[in-house]
Design a protein around this motif. Structure first.
Motif, mmCIF file in Angstrom:
data_model
loop_
_atom_site.group_PDB
_atom_site.id
_atom_site.type_symbol
_atom_site.label_atom_id
_atom_site.label_comp_id
_atom_site.label_asym_id
_atom_site.label_seq_id
_atom_site.Cartn_x
_atom_site.Cartn_y
_atom_site.Cartn_z
ATOM 1 N N LEU A 73 45.682 62.229 -15.583
ATOM 2 C CA LEU A 73 45.543 61.402 -14.370
ATOM 3 C C LEU A 73 46.620 61.580 -13.715
ATOM 4 C CD1 LEU A 73 43.961 58.209 -16.172
ATOM 5 C CD2 LEU A 73 42.769 60.165 -15.241
ATOM 6 N N SER A 74 46.531 61.818 -12.304
ATOM 7 C CA SER A 74 47.463 61.630 -11.203
ATOM 8 C C SER A 74 46.811 60.929 -9.986
ATOM 9 C CB SER A 74 47.813 63.340 -11.096
ATOM 10 O OG SER A 74 46.864 63.907 -10.525
ATOM 11 N N VAL A 75 47.906 60.754 -9.032
ATOM 12 C CA VAL A 75 47.765 60.069 -7.828
ATOM 13 C C VAL A 75 47.377 61.307 -6.933
ATOM 14 C CG1 VAL A 75 48.486 58.773 -5.899
ATOM 15 C CG2 VAL A 75 48.785 57.693 -8.284
ATOM 16 N N SER A 76 46.333 61.251 -6.118
ATOM 17 C CA SER A 76 46.049 62.338 -5.237
ATOM 18 C C SER A 76 46.796 61.975 -3.959
ATOM 19 C CB SER A 76 44.589 62.336 -4.814
ATOM 20 O OG SER A 76 44.360 63.600 -4.150
ATOM 21 N N SER A 77 46.863 63.002 -3.009
ATOM 22 C CA SER A 77 47.330 62.931 -1.567
ATOM 23 C C SER A 77 46.768 61.845 -0.864
ATOM 24 C CB SER A 77 47.064 64.266 -0.706
ATOM 25 O OG SER A 77 47.461 63.922 0.522
ATOM 26 N N PRO A 78 47.464 61.080 -0.340
ATOM 27 C CA PRO A 78 48.902 61.249 0.422
ATOM 28 C C PRO A 78 49.991 60.573 -0.443
ATOM 29 C CG PRO A 78 47.876 59.368 1.359
ATOM 30 C CD PRO A 78 46.743 59.752 0.602
ATOM 31 N N LEU A 102 46.476 52.819 -19.038
ATOM 32 C CA LEU A 102 45.113 53.577 -19.087
ATOM 33 C C LEU A 102 45.294 54.577 -20.484
ATOM 34 C CD1 LEU A 102 44.436 54.402 -15.578
ATOM 35 C CD2 LEU A 102 42.831 52.775 -17.249
ATOM 36 N N VAL A 103 46.401 55.317 -20.548
ATOM 37 C CA VAL A 103 46.519 56.206 -21.584
ATOM 38 C C VAL A 103 46.497 55.325 -22.908
ATOM 39 C CG1 VAL A 103 48.245 57.799 -22.605
ATOM 40 C CG2 VAL A 103 47.730 57.825 -20.204
ATOM 41 N N ALA A 104 47.324 54.250 -23.211
ATOM 42 C CA ALA A 104 47.374 53.402 -24.076
ATOM 43 C C ALA A 104 46.254 53.012 -24.741
ATOM 44 C CB ALA A 104 48.591 52.492 -24.122
ATOM 45 N N ALA A 105 45.415 52.523 -23.754
ATOM 46 C CA ALA A 105 43.961 51.738 -23.926
ATOM 47 C C ALA A 105 42.964 52.792 -24.266
ATOM 48 C CB ALA A 105 43.404 51.139 -22.698
ATOM 49 N N HIS A 106 43.211 54.075 -24.101
ATOM 50 C CA HIS A 106 42.234 55.192 -24.562
ATOM 51 C C HIS A 106 42.994 56.204 -25.253
ATOM 52 C CE1 HIS A 106 39.318 53.127 -22.153
ATOM 53 N NE2 HIS A 106 39.953 52.906 -21.401
ATOM 54 N N PRO A 107 43.336 56.081 -26.434
ATOM 55 C CA PRO A 107 44.518 57.021 -27.169
ATOM 56 C C PRO A 107 43.691 58.415 -27.216
ATOM 57 C CG PRO A 107 44.329 55.110 -28.168
ATOM 58 C CD PRO A 107 43.211 55.002 -27.156
ATOM 59 N N GLY A 108 44.251 59.462 -26.607
ATOM 60 C CA GLY A 108 43.803 60.898 -26.822
ATOM 61 C C GLY A 108 42.617 61.326 -25.860
ATOM 62 N N ARG A 109 42.394 60.183 -25.048
ATOM 63 C CA ARG A 109 41.243 60.826 -23.874
ATOM 64 C C ARG A 109 42.296 60.824 -22.495
ATOM 65 N NH1 ARG A 109 36.008 60.401 -24.816
ATOM 66 N NH2 ARG A 109 36.211 62.167 -23.217
ATOM 67 N N PHE A 110 43.124 59.925 -22.139
ATOM 68 C CA PHE A 110 43.917 60.138 -21.111
ATOM 69 C C PHE A 110 45.291 60.611 -21.182
ATOM 70 C CE2 PHE A 110 40.928 56.754 -19.160
ATOM 71 C CZ PHE A 110 40.077 57.624 -18.549
ATOM 72 N N GLY A 111 45.729 61.365 -20.201
ATOM 73 C CA GLY A 111 47.187 61.740 -20.199
ATOM 74 C C GLY A 111 47.897 61.251 -19.019
ATOM 75 N N LEU A 112 49.171 61.165 -18.499
ATOM 76 C CA LEU A 112 49.419 60.691 -17.436
ATOM 77 C C LEU A 112 50.595 61.740 -16.645
ATOM 78 C CD1 LEU A 112 50.154 58.506 -15.098
ATOM 79 C CD2 LEU A 112 51.899 57.617 -16.609
ATOM 80 N N LEU A 113 50.186 62.178 -15.407
ATOM 81 C CA LEU A 113 51.117 62.799 -14.740
ATOM 82 C C LEU A 113 51.804 61.987 -13.593
ATOM 83 C CD1 LEU A 113 48.747 65.990 -13.879
ATOM 84 C CD2 LEU A 113 50.698 65.684 -15.567
ATOM 85 N N ALA A 137 55.315 59.583 -19.971
ATOM 86 C CA ALA A 137 54.507 60.764 -19.120
ATOM 87 C C ALA A 137 54.227 61.923 -19.624
ATOM 88 C CB ALA A 137 54.934 60.548 -17.780
ATOM 89 N N ASP A 138 53.166 62.747 -19.362
ATOM 90 C CA ASP A 138 52.999 64.222 -20.055
ATOM 91 C C ASP A 138 53.512 65.292 -18.937
ATOM 92 O OD1 ASP A 138 51.095 63.898 -22.354
ATOM 93 O OD2 ASP A 138 50.317 62.529 -20.894
ATOM 94 N N GLY A 139 53.824 64.739 -17.893
ATOM 95 C CA GLY A 139 54.284 65.635 -16.874
ATOM 96 C C GLY A 139 54.372 64.844 -15.296
ATOM 97 N N ILE A 140 54.912 65.395 -14.424
ATOM 98 C CA ILE A 140 55.200 64.924 -12.925
ATOM 99 C C ILE A 140 54.082 65.583 -11.971
ATOM 100 C CG2 ILE A 140 56.706 64.882 -11.273
ATOM 101 C CD1 ILE A 140 57.416 63.349 -13.606
ATOM 102 N N ALA A 141 53.464 64.662 -11.244
ATOM 103 C CA ALA A 141 52.626 65.292 -10.084
ATOM 104 C C ALA A 141 53.480 65.260 -8.818
ATOM 105 C CB ALA A 141 51.498 64.297 -9.970
#
Length: 320
Positions: A73-78, A102-113, A137-141
């Motif tokens: 999951l990431s935040v889109s532009s802008p 959200l990642v903690a509430a749904h283990p294995g289904r979401f990651g975070l950028l 976080a799994d990465g950076i957006a």
């Protein structure tokens, strides 16, 4: 992996078209983010008709229908910076903590950028540390440009150095160019400006030497490379003519690319002249791409198109 074809038979459940893949280009829109966008005058972000609705339940249902194992999951532009550094720092922290929840509430289904409050460099460096260390976080957006400066600009060099030292994954996302009023002709910027913004940002990273200086970053380029597949030869030729001996084709081959948007029938074949299937990852662009379009494209991609599962880049999901 090669996308698995849908097979159905009497008395059997339909097989999702993309079983087990990671969606590396998926967005989330929390109430706090929506309120901030609307308050800043971005109720029609980048000229789109509206901010789309999003809920974890709707996202998970779409993932189940298409076979996606997990979505990053990431935040889109802008993004999160609308002119005030302090407000941008607060909003970045808010949406990153909401994403981690959200990642903690749904283990294995979401990651975070994680989102960063660029062009506030100090705030961005601090938020990157917090997101990666405290939130996991799994990465950076990162957007293609901030304040009119593309991400390969010297202004962002300290941040890229931090991320390279950590071996971070950076998923790029296009945004409206600084001069969009002069060039977009009133069209939504994702139609034409986003593909060219992607090409500008990546060309800058390559030709400016940022990829050589920061080899630890694993970059994911959005939308099947945008305009890059058809401009790569021009970029390489102009580099050669100007005396820049950077290995344009080598760098483009080693980058990762997601398939958000409309990569078929033309864009993906062109992309595969630059790189191989192991560097091509799935992306839905949900909810900015509606669910019914995502399902149709997933079914199309499943017809013999090869691409990587994605856990080689996002290693937390290996074997999931």
């Amino acid at each position: 992996m090669s996308a698995t074809k849908r097979t159905e038979g009497a008395g059997t459940e339909p097989v999702p078209p993309l079983p087990g893949v990671l969606d590396v280009h998926a967005h989330y829109v929390t109430p706090a983010l929506r309120a901030a966008l609307e308050a800043a005058g971005h109720g029609r972000p980048d000229g789109m008709p509206a901010i789309p609705d999003w809920s974890p339940e709707e996202a998970l249902a779409l993932m189940d229908r298409t076979g996606v194992a997990a979505a990053l999951l990431s935040v889109s532009s802008p993004g999160v910076h609308f002119g005030d550094d302090a407000a941008a720092r607060a909003l970045a922290r808010r949406v990153n903590e909401e994403g981690a929840a959200l990642v903690a509430a749904h283990p294995g289904r979401f990651g975070l950028l994680a989102s960063l409050p660029l062009p506030d460099l100090a705030g961005a460096r601090e938020e990157a540390r917090y997101a990666l260390d405290a939130l996991g976080a799994d990465g950076i957006a990162l957007q293609t440009q901030y304040g009119g400066r593309h991400i390969g600009d010297a202004a962002f060099e300290p941040l890229l150095g931090d991320l390279s030292a950590r071996g971070a994954v950076v998923v790029l996302h296009p945004t409206s160019p600084a001069c969009f009023e002069a060039v977009a002709d009133g069209f939504p910027r994702p139609m034409l400006e986003f593909p060219f913004e992607t090409a500008r940002a990546v060309a800058g990273l390559v030709l400016g030497g940022a990829l050589d200086r920061h080899p630890g970053i694993r970059f994911v380029v959005p939308h099947a490379g945008g305009a890059l597949p058809v401009l790569a030869d021009r970029i390489a030729a102009f580099a050669l003519a100007s005396g820049n001996d950077v290995d344009v084709y080598g760098h483009l081959r080693r980058l990762y690319y997601d398939l958000a948007g409309f990569p078929l029938p033309r864009q993906l074949p062109a992309l595969l002249t630059l790189t191989d299937e192991e560097h091509v990852l799935y992306g839905s662009d949900f909810p900015f791409t509606p669910g019914w379009v995502v399902e149709g494209m997933a079914a199309t991609l499943a017809r013999g198109v090869g691409f990587a599962r994605g856990d080689g880049v996002f290693r937390r999901f290996a074997g999931a």
